[in-house]
Design a protein around this motif. Sequence first.
Motif, PDB file in Angstrom:
ATOM      1  N   UNK A  65      30.358 -20.164  21.650  1.00  0.00           N
ATOM      2  CA  UNK A  65      29.176 -20.506  22.950  1.00  0.00           C
ATOM      3  C   UNK A  65      29.924 -20.091  24.248  1.00  0.00           C
ATOM      4  N   UNK A  66      29.084 -19.999  25.482  1.00  0.00           N
ATOM      5  CA  UNK A  66      29.465 -19.533  26.462  1.00  0.00           C
ATOM      6  C   UNK A  66      30.210 -20.525  27.375  1.00  0.00           C
ATOM      7  N   UNK A  67      31.403 -20.707  27.337  1.00  0.00           N
ATOM      8  CA  UNK A  67      32.115 -21.890  27.709  1.00  0.00           C
ATOM      9  C   UNK A  67      32.103 -23.150  26.848  1.00  0.00           C
ATOM     10  N   UNK A  68      33.071 -23.912  27.259  1.00  0.00           N
ATOM     11  CA  UNK A  68      33.188 -25.163  25.820  1.00  0.00           C
ATOM     12  C   UNK A  68      33.216 -26.537  26.697  1.00  0.00           C
ATOM     13  N   UNK A  69      33.248 -26.678  27.951  1.00  0.00           N
ATOM     14  CA  UNK A  69      33.292 -27.801  28.586  1.00  0.00           C
ATOM     15  C   UNK A  69      32.090 -28.389  29.402  1.00  0.00           C
ATOM     16  N   UNK A  70      31.439 -29.173  28.864  1.00  0.00           N
ATOM     17  CA  UNK A  70      30.024 -29.418  29.402  1.00  0.00           C
ATOM     18  C   UNK A  70      29.986 -31.051  29.200  1.00  0.00           C
ATOM     19  N   UNK A  71      29.648 -32.023  30.089  1.00  0.00           N
ATOM     20  CA  UNK A  71      29.513 -33.210  30.220  1.00  0.00           C
ATOM     21  C   UNK A  71      28.317 -33.626  28.934  1.00  0.00           C
ATOM     22  N   UNK A  72      27.549 -33.026  29.040  1.00  0.00           N
ATOM     23  CA  UNK A  72      26.275 -33.262  28.370  1.00  0.00           C
ATOM     24  C   UNK A  72      26.681 -33.091  26.687  1.00  0.00           C
ATOM     25  N   UNK A  73      27.793 -32.452  26.339  1.00  0.00           N
ATOM     26  CA  UNK A  73      28.155 -32.327  24.950  1.00  0.00           C
ATOM     27  C   UNK A  73      28.985 -33.483  24.479  1.00  0.00           C
ATOM     28  N   UNK A 128      19.672 -21.071  26.468  1.00  0.00           N
ATOM     29  CA  UNK A 128      19.001 -20.657  25.285  1.00  0.00           C
ATOM     30  C   UNK A 128      18.171 -21.441  24.646  1.00  0.00           C
ATOM     31  N   UNK A 129      18.360 -22.543  24.250  1.00  0.00           N
ATOM     32  CA  UNK A 129      17.634 -23.517  23.472  1.00  0.00           C
ATOM     33  C   UNK A 129      17.944 -25.041  23.988  1.00  0.00           C
ATOM     34  N   UNK A 130      18.659 -25.249  24.925  1.00  0.00           N
ATOM     35  CA  UNK A 130      18.972 -26.592  25.471  1.00  0.00           C
ATOM     36  C   UNK A 130      20.313 -26.965  25.008  1.00  0.00           C
ATOM     37  N   UNK A 131      20.841 -26.339  23.879  1.00  0.00           N
ATOM     38  CA  UNK A 131      22.069 -27.031  23.307  1.00  0.00           C
ATOM     39  C   UNK A 131      22.995 -26.045  22.665  1.00  0.00           C
ATOM     40  N   UNK A 132      23.817 -25.078  23.154  1.00  0.00           N
ATOM     41  CA  UNK A 132      24.519 -24.002  22.752  1.00  0.00           C
ATOM     42  C   UNK A 132      25.306 -24.396  21.295  1.00  0.00           C
ATOM     43  N   UNK A 133      25.822 -25.358  20.983  1.00  0.00           N
ATOM     44  CA  UNK A 133      26.444 -25.670  19.807  1.00  0.00           C
ATOM     45  C   UNK A 133      25.556 -25.481  18.505  1.00  0.00           C
ATOM     46  N   UNK A 134      24.153 -26.453  18.864  1.00  0.00           N
ATOM     47  CA  UNK A 134      23.319 -26.305  17.828  1.00  0.00           C
ATOM     48  C   UNK A 134      22.764 -24.800  17.553  1.00  0.00           C
ATOM     49  N   UNK A 135      22.536 -24.033  18.572  1.00  0.00           N
ATOM     50  CA  UNK A 135      21.935 -22.707  18.578  1.00  0.00           C
ATOM     51  C   UNK A 135      22.937 -21.832  17.659  1.00  0.00           C
ATOM     52  N   UNK A 136      24.196 -21.927  18.062  1.00  0.00           N
ATOM     53  CA  UNK A 136      25.175 -21.153  17.207  1.00  0.00           C
ATOM     54  C   UNK A 136      25.011 -21.728  15.666  1.00  0.00           C
ATOM     55  N   UNK A 137      25.138 -22.761  15.325  1.00  0.00           N
ATOM     56  CA  UNK A 137      25.103 -23.360  14.165  1.00  0.00           C
ATOM     57  C   UNK A 137      23.859 -22.769  13.463  1.00  0.00           C
ATOM     58  N   UNK A 138      22.633 -22.541  14.218  1.00  0.00           N
ATOM     59  CA  UNK A 138      21.540 -22.263  13.755  1.00  0.00           C
ATOM     60  C   UNK A 138      21.654 -20.967  13.181  1.00  0.00           C
ATOM     61  N   UNK A 139      22.396 -20.134  13.918  1.00  0.00           N
ATOM     62  CA  UNK A 139      22.419 -18.474  13.485  1.00  0.00           C
ATOM     63  C   UNK A 139      23.242 -18.617  12.441  1.00  0.00           C
ATOM     64  N   UNK A 140      24.397 -19.347  12.170  1.00  0.00           N
ATOM     65  CA  UNK A 140      25.507 -19.261  11.297  1.00  0.00           C
ATOM     66  C   UNK A 140      24.691 -19.615   9.946  1.00  0.00           C
ATOM     67  N   UNK A 141      23.837 -20.617   9.901  1.00  0.00           N
ATOM     68  CA  UNK A 141      22.968 -20.929   8.645  1.00  0.00           C
ATOM     69  C   UNK A 141      22.231 -19.562   8.202  1.00  0.00           C
ATOM     70  N   UNK A 142      21.792 -18.972   9.083  1.00  0.00           N
ATOM     71  CA  UNK A 142      20.669 -17.952   9.044  1.00  0.00           C
ATOM     72  C   UNK A 142      21.592 -16.746   8.297  1.00  0.00           C
ATOM     73  N   UNK A 143      22.751 -16.547   8.650  1.00  0.00           N
ATOM     74  CA  UNK A 143      23.743 -15.817   8.102  1.00  0.00           C
ATOM     75  C   UNK A 143      24.373 -16.062   6.942  1.00  0.00           C
ATOM     76  N   UNK A 144      24.328 -17.182   6.465  1.00  0.00           N
ATOM     77  CA  UNK A 144      24.945 -17.746   5.303  1.00  0.00           C
ATOM     78  C   UNK A 144      26.454 -17.967   5.765  1.00  0.00           C
ATOM     79  N   UNK A 145      26.722 -18.192   6.763  1.00  0.00           N
ATOM     80  CA  UNK A 145      28.314 -18.465   7.197  1.00  0.00           C
ATOM     81  C   UNK A 145      28.648 -20.064   7.153  1.00  0.00           C
TER      82      UNK A 145
END
Length: 275
Positions: free
Chosen positions: A8-16, A244-261
């Motif tokens: 993700x772009x940055x890693x320190x967000x209070x909403x996480x 991008x979609x409201x919550x970067x960690x979930x978006x990144x995990x979504x891509x990883x699932x698409x890639x089979x990672x």
Amino acid sequence: MVEWSLGTIGFSYPEWKGNFYPSGLSSQDALRFYSHAFNAVEINTTFYGAKSAEQMQSWSALTPEDFCFSLKAPRHITHDLRLEGAAAEELRAFAGISRALQQKLGAILIQLPPSLHADSLPQVEKFLAGLRVEPGDQAIQYAIEFRHASWYAPKAAEATADALRAHQVCWVSVDYENLPLTVTPTADFLYIRWIGRHNVLAHPGYEVLDRAERLQGWVERIQQAMTNANPPVERIFGFFDNDYAGFAPASCRRLKRLLGLPESGDSGAEQGRLF
């Protein structure tokens, strides 16, 4: 097989807190926790001012051996100096400090201001030529992001790609505002930023926009671009913004699932199964 460095772009967000980070996790432990979910992070605080070598070393000490940091070049270089004057010298100095990360240094992101149009290509070329590597120095991977649509016009894009290949600098692919969704290999790595439109979506700690179909399009676009890439692509850096979609960690995990990672990044370097 290509190596994926995703995060993700940055890693320190209070909403996480309470959804990605455990509620009771201290801010000092955030990076350590993050680095066992993803194997890369783009540090954007360096855009507002360079960090010390000691800060870089402290980041490195908190993360696994296969983790990497991509760093955004200071805005003084890109937006104030606009790549002119002492800009190349200052970026070399920034890169020198960044070498404190050693093997955990990913790429340095050079984000140009939207006001820098494609007629500034000679200015960009002169700047890139000044990023020479001194004998014995660790080679630095640079990636450059263009934020004005003029860079993507056919003739300008061809000339720009040729210039970047000559200097082995990566053309950053972006999913941002009204810029074209393109992947143009110009180095032996790709750098992709999924940003979206700023200040449009809420950031409630979960995705508020379904990006599955759009991300599948990106997977196909990347695969097609890699087919004839010269030099061959060996590594792909990819980073998500909350916008991008409201919550970067979930978006990144979504891509990883698409890639089979793997869902977790703590099991060694992530290798793409599709490519």
